[in-house]
Structure formats: C-alpha cells, structure tokens
Scaffold this motif. Structure first.
Motif, PDB file in Angstrom:
ATOM      1  N   GLU A 175       0.615  -1.212  -0.049  1.00 55.47           N
ATOM      2  CA  GLU A 175      -0.005  -0.022   0.148  1.00 55.47           C
ATOM      3  C   GLU A 175       1.001   1.267   0.146  1.00 55.47           C
ATOM      4  OE1 GLU A 175      -2.671   2.127   3.230  1.00 55.47           O
ATOM      5  OE2 GLU A 175      -3.038   0.045   2.990  1.00 55.47           O
ATOM      6  N   ALA A 176       2.064   1.163   0.481  1.00 54.12           N
ATOM      7  CA  ALA A 176       2.963   2.305   0.846  1.00 54.12           C
ATOM      8  C   ALA A 176       3.799   2.415  -0.337  1.00 54.12           C
ATOM      9  CB  ALA A 176       3.656   2.357   2.166  1.00 54.12           C
ATOM     10  N   GLY A 177       3.896   1.542  -1.382  1.00 53.09           N
ATOM     11  CA  GLY A 177       4.684   1.575  -2.240  1.00 53.09           C
ATOM     12  C   GLY A 177       6.074   1.318  -2.317  1.00 53.09           C
TER      13      GLY A 177
ATOM     14  N   ALA B 287       8.467  -4.704   0.391  1.00 51.92           N
ATOM     15  CA  ALA B 287       7.449  -5.764   0.238  1.00 51.92           C
ATOM     16  C   ALA B 287       8.023  -7.063  -0.374  1.00 51.92           C
ATOM     17  CB  ALA B 287       6.563  -4.958  -0.993  1.00 51.92           C
ATOM     18  N   LEU B 288       9.109  -7.031  -1.099  1.00 52.37           N
ATOM     19  CA  LEU B 288       9.720  -8.282  -1.267  1.00 52.37           C
ATOM     20  C   LEU B 288      10.135  -9.184  -0.152  1.00 52.37           C
ATOM     21  CD1 LEU B 288      11.828  -7.355  -4.342  1.00 52.37           C
ATOM     22  CD2 LEU B 288       9.823  -8.419  -4.287  1.00 52.37           C
ATOM     23  N   ILE B 289      10.798  -8.374   1.165  1.00 46.73           N
ATOM     24  CA  ILE B 289      11.041  -9.047   2.261  1.00 46.73           C
ATOM     25  C   ILE B 289       9.779  -9.476   2.758  1.00 46.73           C
ATOM     26  CG2 ILE B 289      12.095  -8.637   4.373  1.00 46.73           C
ATOM     27  CD1 ILE B 289      13.942  -6.774   2.932  1.00 46.73           C
ATOM     28  N   ALA B 290       8.889  -8.765   2.895  1.00 45.15           N
ATOM     29  CA  ALA B 290       7.278  -8.971   3.458  1.00 45.15           C
ATOM     30  C   ALA B 290       6.861 -10.325   3.044  1.00 45.15           C
ATOM     31  CB  ALA B 290       6.476  -7.855   3.623  1.00 45.15           C
ATOM     32  N   GLN B 291       7.106 -10.309   1.610  1.00 46.63           N
ATOM     33  CA  GLN B 291       6.561 -11.624   0.870  1.00 46.63           C
ATOM     34  C   GLN B 291       7.095 -12.843   1.367  1.00 46.63           C
ATOM     35  OE1 GLN B 291       5.556 -11.115  -3.162  1.00 46.63           O
ATOM     36  NE2 GLN B 291       5.944 -12.973  -3.676  1.00 46.63           N
TER      37      GLN B 291
END
Length: 287
Positions: free
Chosen positions: A210-212, A217-221
């Motif tokens: 959401e924050a771009g 985001a890759l780490i979170a995935q």
C-alpha cells in the motif's frame, strides 16, 4: 515543536522539525551517513545541531563502535538542559541503543548493560510521550524488545508500539506499522502461534504494498512464504518464492534466502534436481 508556545520556540533556536533526517540516512552505509550529518552540522545550530550529533552517535553504534557513540552523546549532554524535547528524546534513545540494540552481540548483553539501556529507553519514552513525539515513542517501544528478549515480552512491547502507531495521526508514527506487524509475527511464531503469525506477516505485506515500498514488500512476501512453508502449505509457499525469484532476477538482485527456501521446498517434494539447482544458486549468491 509546533505545540510549544512561541516564546519557548524562540528560546530553543531553529525548529528541529525542519530537519529531514531520512534524506540524510543511508542505513546500509553508516560511514556515508556520518559524512552527510557532519556536512549538515556546519550550517546547523540550536536543536538541529544537537539532533544531528545524536545521529552521528547512531552511525557509530551501527558500526559497533559503542564507546565512540557514547563519547559523542556525552559531549552534547550539557546542552540538553536548554534544548527542546526532540534532542533530549533522541539523546536518551541513542544512549539506550549504545547499550542494547540489534547490532550488539548476545554475549555483551549483561544484566548491567540491559539495565543501562532500559533506564535510557524509559527516559526517552516518558519524554517522547510528554512531547507527543509519537514516532520517537514508537521507536523507543520497539527498542525495548531488544532489552526484554523473551518472546512474550517482545510481543507485549510490539503490541504496545503498534497501538500507539495506529492511534497516532503523525506520519512518523504510522510508518512503523508494517515493521511492528512483522515483529509481532516473529514473536507469535516463537510462542508457537503460527497461524496468528501468518496473519501478522500478511498484514505487514499489505502495508508495504500500500505504501509502495517495493524492496521492503519483497522481504515481507518472503516472510509470508516462509511461514506458509513452516505451516506445511508448501504449494502456496513455492508459488510465492518462485515469484520472488523471478522479480529479483528481473531487478538483477538475486536473493540467497529465496534460493534457500526454494531448495528446502523442492527437497521436501523429492525433486533433488531442482533442489540442487537452487542450492548451487544459493552458494553462488553468498557474500
């Protein structure tokens, strides 16, 4: 700062809120960050100068030169009595980090160093709350999880920090939410609550997207996929890790941790050829 009476604002000099520390920080290169802070310090005065010096101290802490960090902080301590709240909070926060943080080796974390860190962090927290510096208060709460390292304590500190970040309208506090959901997920996993952990990791991923924040985001995935594997949901985990490998390849940034997960997933499926393939990629990608 804007909540202070005008007279107090004039007394403490240049408003600290004018300083964009994020633009100066490169956490992967603390030495470069120190150069930037010292360059900014030439033109700074009042609270801004004090804040910059707390960040210089932090660069030394990130390089595990904790004695130098404390020397820098000790040099500015006499000026804090006439300073605004932000330099005082940041001074106490960085002093706490010099005793207990992610960069400290476990063997250094004695009862004495933990006590010193806790005292500094508690002082920073009290001052941050009083001044309504929510982002710094959240930072302090998340640091207390490095002092109290039992998973139940880390969960407690994580949830307290998250509650503050969610309730705050200040961007500096709200930007912590993804990190805190991730940390809470790790604590829940350590406590043997894997489904709850997965939910936290999914929330962290959604917030990063959401924050771009593409890289984060890759780490979170990866965290979501790793937790799915631990839960025995291998097909879902494999799909996510293969997508990560593809995205990393497109960006020219292969990740050995993704290869490690793919190796484990294919090994569990009995596909030795694919497992060996990713084992070789993992070995080649190690620094």
């Amino acid at each position: 700062m804007s909540r202070l009476p005008l007279l107090a604002l004039l007394l403490i000099g240049t408003p600290a809120m004018a300083l964009d520390l994020n633009a100066l920080w490169n956490f992967s290169d603390p030495a470069l960050s120190e150069q930037r802070f010292r360059a900014a310090l030439v033109q700074a005065s009042g609270d801004e100068a004090l804040i910059l010096q707390t960040q210089i101290a932090r660069t030394h802490g990130l390089r595990r030169d904790f004695e130098t960090a404390r020397t820098v902080l000790a040099a500015i301590e006499p000026q804090l009595a006439s300073a605004g709240p932000e330099p005082r909070v940041r001074h106490a926060l960085e002093l706490g980090r010099s005793y207990s943080s992610a960069t400290h080796a476990p063997a250094t974390q004695t009862a004495e160093t933990r006590a010193l860190a806790r005292a500094a962090y508690q002082r920073a927290l009290e001052q941050a709350r009083a001044a309504r510096l929510d982002g710094l208060a959240v930072d302090v709460l998340h640091m207390l999880a490095f002092v109290d390292t039992a998973p139940a304590d880390q969960l407690r500190w994580g949830r307290e920090a998250l509650a503050l970040a969610q309730a705050s309208e200040q961007p500096d506090a709200r930007r912590w939410r993804a990190t805190l959901h991730n940390n809470i997920g790790i604590a829940l996993r350590e406590l043997g609550r894997p489904e709850e952990a997965l939910a936290e990791f999914r929330t962290a991923l959604a917030l990063r997207q959401e924050a771009g924040e593409a890289a984060r985001a890759l780490i979170a995935q990866w965290m979501v996929a790793n937790q799915l594997r631990l839960l025995g949901r291998a097909d879902e985990a494999l799909a996510l890790q293969l997508a990560l490998a593809q995205d990393n390849a497109a960006a020219g940034a292969p990740d050995p941790y993704v290869f490690e997960e793919l190796e484990a997933l294919y090994r569990a499926r009995g596909d030795a050829a694919q497992a060996d393939h990713y084992a070789r990629l993992r070995a080649a990608g190690k620094p």
